[in-house]
Design a protein around this motif. Structure first.
Motif, PDB file in Angstrom:
ATOM      1  N   LEU A 168       0.533  -1.876  -0.090  1.00 24.59           N
ATOM      2  CA  LEU A 168       0.015  -0.327   0.146  1.00 24.59           C
ATOM      3  C   LEU A 168       0.830   1.316   0.066  1.00 24.59           C
ATOM      4  O   LEU A 168       0.144   2.307  -0.711  1.00 24.59           O
ATOM      5  CB  LEU A 168      -1.021  -0.101   1.204  1.00 24.59           C
ATOM      6  CG  LEU A 168      -2.168  -1.157   1.082  1.00 24.59           C
ATOM      7  CD1 LEU A 168      -3.449  -0.645   2.191  1.00 24.59           C
ATOM      8  CD2 LEU A 168      -2.688  -0.749  -0.391  1.00 24.59           C
ATOM      9  N   ALA A 169       2.049   1.410   0.635  1.00 24.61           N
ATOM     10  CA  ALA A 169       2.956   2.668   0.844  1.00 24.61           C
ATOM     11  C   ALA A 169       3.615   2.607  -0.908  1.00 24.61           C
ATOM     12  O   ALA A 169       4.050   3.849  -0.754  1.00 24.61           O
ATOM     13  CB  ALA A 169       4.293   1.692   1.393  1.00 24.61           C
ATOM     14  N   THR A 170       2.920   1.833  -2.022  1.00 29.50           N
ATOM     15  CA  THR A 170       4.372   2.346  -3.210  1.00 29.50           C
ATOM     16  C   THR A 170       3.034   2.696  -3.730  1.00 29.50           C
ATOM     17  O   THR A 170       2.079   3.376  -3.269  1.00 29.50           O
ATOM     18  CB  THR A 170       4.168   1.024  -4.097  1.00 29.50           C
ATOM     19  OG1 THR A 170       2.534   0.291  -4.330  1.00 29.50           O
ATOM     20  CG2 THR A 170       5.080  -0.446  -3.437  1.00 29.50           C
ATOM     21  N   ASP A 171       3.752   3.906  -4.834  1.00 27.76           N
ATOM     22  CA  ASP A 171       3.178   4.203  -5.509  1.00 27.76           C
ATOM     23  C   ASP A 171       2.533   4.050  -7.085  1.00 27.76           C
ATOM     24  O   ASP A 171       2.232   5.071  -8.230  1.00 27.76           O
ATOM     25  CB  ASP A 171       4.315   5.926  -5.949  1.00 27.76           C
ATOM     26  CG  ASP A 171       5.165   4.830  -6.861  1.00 27.76           C
ATOM     27  OD1 ASP A 171       5.607   3.721  -6.913  1.00 27.76           O
ATOM     28  OD2 ASP A 171       6.054   6.314  -6.773  1.00 27.76           O
ATOM     29  N   ARG A 229      -3.401   6.332  -0.056  1.00 23.63           N
ATOM     30  CA  ARG A 229      -2.799   6.380  -1.193  1.00 23.63           C
ATOM     31  C   ARG A 229      -2.990   7.444  -2.520  1.00 23.63           C
ATOM     32  O   ARG A 229      -3.576   8.033  -2.693  1.00 23.63           O
ATOM     33  CB  ARG A 229      -2.863   4.898  -2.094  1.00 23.63           C
ATOM     34  CG  ARG A 229      -3.330   3.581  -1.109  1.00 23.63           C
ATOM     35  CD  ARG A 229      -2.586   2.272  -1.756  1.00 23.63           C
ATOM     36  NE  ARG A 229      -2.049   2.604  -2.171  1.00 23.63           N
ATOM     37  CZ  ARG A 229      -1.444   1.940  -4.003  1.00 23.63           C
ATOM     38  NH1 ARG A 229      -2.859   2.075  -4.654  1.00 23.63           N
ATOM     39  NH2 ARG A 229      -0.655   1.869  -4.240  1.00 23.63           N
ATOM     40  N   THR A 252      -6.659   2.246  -6.340  1.00 24.49           N
ATOM     41  CA  THR A 252      -5.993   0.809  -5.194  1.00 24.49           C
ATOM     42  C   THR A 252      -7.584  -0.064  -5.821  1.00 24.49           C
ATOM     43  O   THR A 252      -8.952   0.393  -5.836  1.00 24.49           O
ATOM     44  CB  THR A 252      -6.217   1.069  -3.880  1.00 24.49           C
ATOM     45  OG1 THR A 252      -5.082   2.303  -3.292  1.00 24.49           O
ATOM     46  CG2 THR A 252      -6.668  -0.310  -3.018  1.00 24.49           C
TER      47      THR A 252
END
Length: 479
Positions: free
Chosen positions: A318-321, A342, A346
């Motif tokens: 979830l922390a990715t772009d 985010r 998603t």
């Protein structure tokens, strides 16, 4: 593309059209289309025994005028009046054509027992809360007969806007609907009551807004969405999908998700997790990494959750772009705040039980009101939601705009691992560059189509569904 509109929108469009037409013309258009559909459902019209179940609304009028048309072709037509009043013009037309009204000294159950076709015009699109008590025994007799039951516009007792069935309803073999589809005809549980659908064009098109309540994709819509590699494409330009899935207990979930992903249009699949040996044994072309996800290499989308158990990976992904699909174990204790924070898309893919847990309601509430549930989830999480089930629904982030209903599939899809295949497939389409609503809709469509091809009326496994995906893709694209 099939589109469906809410009752309020349909009525406004009808009012606008009626203002430009001679009085009664719109009902005559509907009745003509209804009678034509009924003729195709009878071996022959002359001598056929037709029973009209007539309520007080316009659906009752449609049934009466259609019955008059059938009577003029030699059918024996009898009307059973179930409302406080019936459409006067329709009654006059039926009598003039030789039809009759079942009176107080006649037995409607005797008429129904020998009917060849029953027209359900008891309630219309404004009906709520199931059939009235006085209509229930007649509806049961109609359904218990050998007659073909045809619903006028919508099966009586179902909710046109939501697809909910909160009381007794009359299950139809076919539904002839007018002007446009209604959401309840496309969404379970009401969809199960509609039978085969036929849309009669009564001229509403120009009066309907451009944005519907519901959309149902068809082959040509999907063909325009699916990624096609160009002459300069390589595996990286086509997109790489990363999968964080599987565990020591559930290595098969990883294998099945990889199977779906490899057939989804991305150029390569990276797998991160403890099931690497099983994945390589099944699909040696997979790029396997022990983890963590941040060190696995560049991807254009992540899938996290299938068979993950209590394993790590959800917060890191979830922390990715890049776009992320969250399924199965990844949905447990998922924070709306973490999803809303985010910057990239998603996609959540719960079944009814998982959706209920995310919303804090019962599974029964989700299954009874699927349309409301998918909108509520998309609004709460600010994410695109694919709600799996007997009717798979896709709602864009925020819960506004048209909901897409998947028209493909089979009840044989209710088998272990089929959701893992769907997650891999949808994730691959995300990595190939499709927006989240399109990736979810296309994946559900292909997944359902593949299941039909694999099943052909017999049980299938998730692996069978994955193996049938290339054929489903060719069916859609004509390749």
């Amino acid at each position: 593309m099939r589109t469906a509109y809410r009752v309020e929108t349909v009525r406004a469009a009808e009012a606008e059209l009626m203002a430009r037409l001679p009085e009664g013309a719109l009902m005559q258009r509907a009745a003509a289309g209804l009678a034509a559909a009924c003729r195709t459902l009878l071996p022959r019209v002359y001598g056929a025994r037709v029973v009209l179940l007539v309520g007080s609304g316009d659906n009752g009028g449609d049934a009466l005028y259609a019955g008059a048309r059938l009577a003029r072709r030699g059918a024996g037509v009898a009307a059973v009046l179930l409302g406080a009043r019936a459409h006067e013009g329709g009654l006059a037309a039926l009598r003039a054509a030789g039809g009759r009204v079942v009176g107080e000294h006649d037995d409607p159950y005797e008429v129904l027992a020998v009917a060849d076709l029953v027209l359900d015009g008891i309630t219309g699109i404004g009906g709520r809360g199931g059939l009235r008590p006085d209509a229930v025994p007649v509806a049961r007799a109609a359904r218990g007969s050998d007659a073909v039951v045809v619903a006028v516009d919508l099966p009586s007792g179902v909710d046109a806007d939501t697809g909910e069935v909160t009381g007794e309803a009359l299950r139809a073999d076919a539904t002839v609907t007018f002007g446009t589809y209604k959401p309840g005809l496309l969404v379970d549980p009401a969809r199960e009551y509609a039978g085969a659908l036929r849309l009669v064009d009564i001229g509403l098109g120009a009066s309907l807004p451009s944005v519907p309540e519901l959309e149902a994709l068809q082959h040509e819509d999907l063909a325009r969405m699916l990624p096609v590699p160009g002459a300069e494409s390589d595996k990286y330009r086509r997109g790489v999908v990363g999968l964080v899935a599987g565990s020591a207990r559930y290595p098969g979930a990883a294998v099945l998700a990889v199977e779906g992903a490899l057939r989804g249009g991305a150029g390569a699949v990276r797998y991160v997790g403890p099931a690497g040996d099983a994945v390589i044994a099944a699909r040696p072309e997979t790029l396997v990494h022990a983890g963590p996800p941040a060190k696995a290499g560049r991807v254009q989308a992540w899938v996290v959750g299938p068979g993950l158990g209590d394993g790590p990976g959800v917060p890191e992904v979830l922390a990715t772009d890049v776009p992320v699909l969250v399924d199965a174990d990844g949905l447990r204790d998922l924070s709306p705040e973490a999803v809303r924070a985010r910057g990239a898309a998603t996609l959540l893919t719960p079944h009814a039980g998982e959706a209920a847990a995310l919303l804090g309601v019962s599974r029964e509430e989700v299954e009874a009101g699927r349309l409301a549930a998918v909108r509520a989830l998309a609004a709460r999480f600010g994410a695109t939601v694919l709600l799996k089930g007997s009717t798979t629904l896709v709602c864009g982030a925020g819960g506004t705009g048209p909901v897409r209903v998947n028209p493909t599939g089979t009840s044989w899809l209710a088998t272990a691992g089929s959701g893992d295949v769907l997650s891999g497939l949808a994730g691959s389409l995300l990595a190939a560059g499709l927006p989240a609503p399109d990736a979810a809709s296309a994946a559900a469509y292909l997944h359902g189509l593949a299941a039909r091809r694999a099943a052909r009326g017999a049980p299938v496994s998730a692996g069978d569904v994955a193996a049938a995906l290339p054929g489903a893709w060719r069916d859609v694209t004509g390749g």
